[in-house]
Scaffold this active site. Structure first.
Site, mmCIF file in Angstrom:
data_model
loop_
_atom_site.group_PDB
_atom_site.id
_atom_site.type_symbol
_atom_site.label_atom_id
_atom_site.label_comp_id
_atom_site.label_asym_id
_atom_site.label_seq_id
_atom_site.Cartn_x
_atom_site.Cartn_y
_atom_site.Cartn_z
ATOM 1 N N CYS A 24 0.841 -1.388 0.022
ATOM 2 C CA CYS A 24 0.048 -0.034 -0.048
ATOM 3 C C CYS A 24 0.690 1.217 -0.214
ATOM 4 O O CYS A 24 1.639 1.483 -0.964
ATOM 5 C CB CYS A 24 -1.038 -0.151 1.289
ATOM 6 S SG CYS A 24 -2.187 1.191 1.128
ATOM 7 N N HIS A 33 -7.957 -3.620 -3.229
ATOM 8 C CA HIS A 33 -6.730 -3.002 -2.803
ATOM 9 C C HIS A 33 -6.568 -3.980 -1.301
ATOM 10 O O HIS A 33 -7.487 -4.382 -0.746
ATOM 11 C CB HIS A 33 -7.018 -1.573 -2.357
ATOM 12 C CG HIS A 33 -5.816 -0.854 -1.983
ATOM 13 N ND1 HIS A 33 -4.801 -0.542 -2.885
ATOM 14 C CD2 HIS A 33 -5.404 -0.679 -0.744
ATOM 15 C CE1 HIS A 33 -3.861 -0.024 -2.145
ATOM 16 N NE2 HIS A 33 -4.328 -0.002 -0.788
ATOM 17 N N ASP A 47 -9.220 -2.844 -7.674
ATOM 18 C CA ASP A 47 -8.649 -1.639 -6.885
ATOM 19 C C ASP A 47 -9.484 -0.214 -7.139
ATOM 20 O O ASP A 47 -9.052 0.245 -8.226
ATOM 21 C CB ASP A 47 -7.040 -1.665 -6.731
ATOM 22 C CG ASP A 47 -6.538 -0.769 -5.554
ATOM 23 O OD1 ASP A 47 -7.170 0.274 -5.246
ATOM 24 O OD2 ASP A 47 -5.465 -0.967 -5.146
#
Length: 287
Positions: free
Chosen positions: A165, A254, A222
């Site tokens: 991330c 995500h 995502d």
């Protein structure tokens, strides 16, 4: 004669206490409680715990895991945190890498600005802490962490980096920053955004400046990283003749490797982990 309780604390004890407080245990407040899918890796046959990395007169807290009683130097993997800091998930990933034969280390890259575990929401964490952390500071701290590993049993010729991330974006930046690593794996790291004094350039800007091959692992669902952006990165890498590669998991969103969150996608996470280890091995970073 003074008893042990009468004596002043030993500097090593004070430092250890500081590091334990800085890293802590458990999951960040913003993502608690953990999902039922959470994976816990034990420390059997490992040496694990907090360490301190000197950086310009300060001590950068980090979590380190490595095989216990290893002979000779070990391949190194720098592990770059999510926005939630070096909480239990990141520490567990270090232990998984150590089980695979690596010296894995995750520095707490927000330590000057505050403790990311204490913020009750992602939005507040981003606004009040993450936005104060500059790319320049992060790259400097990663350099210092890497140097620390090379003087504590890590092999300077077998070094890689991975991140998740927020840390996935940093992986791309670090691969363009230094030639001290041999391979990199970026998990769902943002590829482009508005530039600022803290974040002047983004991975898409640096596609033709990578000094190490990057494996990018992305989710087709995502909502924060569009497939158009992934395609733009693939095109720039191809134009630059880069050996870097992007993989998209169509059914994953995500954070698909975050087993402690509802975003976890076991199939994509397991495949991505296997591909990451193979990527490292293919580029000479293997036990």
């Amino acid at each position: 004669m003074p008893t042990p309780s009468d004596l002043p604390p030993h500097p090593d004890d004070e430092r250890r206490h500081f590091l334990q407080l800085a890293l802590g245990t458990g999951f960040a407040l913003a993502v608690s409680p953990a999902s039922a899918t959470v994976i816990t890796t034990d420390s059997q046959n490992l040496s694990t715990g907090p360490v301190g990395v000197p950086v310009n007169g300060e001590i950068l807290p980090a979590y380190m895991a490595r095989p216990a009683n290893a002979k000779g130097t070990l391949p190194v993997v720098l592990v770059v945190q999510e926005i939630f800091g070096v909480h239990e998930h990141i520490q567990d990933l270090c232990r998984r890498l150590a089980k695979a034969g690596y010296l894995a280390i995750a520095p707490e890259l927000y330590f000057r600005q505050g403790n990311p575990r204490e913020y009750p929401s992602t939005e507040e964490l981003l606004a009040k802490l993450v936005g104060k952390v500059s790319d320049q500071q992060v790259l400097q701290d990663l350099d210092a962490t890497l140097a620390w590993t090379h003087s504590h049993g890590g092999d300077s010729e077998r070094t890689a980096i991975t991140g998740f991330c927020w840390g996935g974006r940093i992986v791309w930046l670090y691969a363009a920053h230094t030639d001290a690593i041999k391979a990199a794996a970026a998990w769902y790291g943002k590829l482009t955004a508005s530039s600022s004094a803290m974040t002047p350039r983004h991975p898409l800007d640096l596609a033709d400046q990578l000094k190490a091959p990057v494996l990018g692992l992305y989710g087709g669902l995502d909502s924060g990283i569009s497939l158009d952006t992934v395609k733009a990165m693939q095109d720039k890498l191809a134009k630059a003749g880069s050996p870097s590669r992007l993989i998209v998991y169509p059914d994953a969103g995500h954070g698909f490797n975050a087993d402690y969150r509802p975003s976890y996608n076991a199939a994509a996470a397991h495949d991505g982990w296997a591909k990451m280890l193979a990527w490292f091995a293919d580029h000479g970073v293997k036990p």
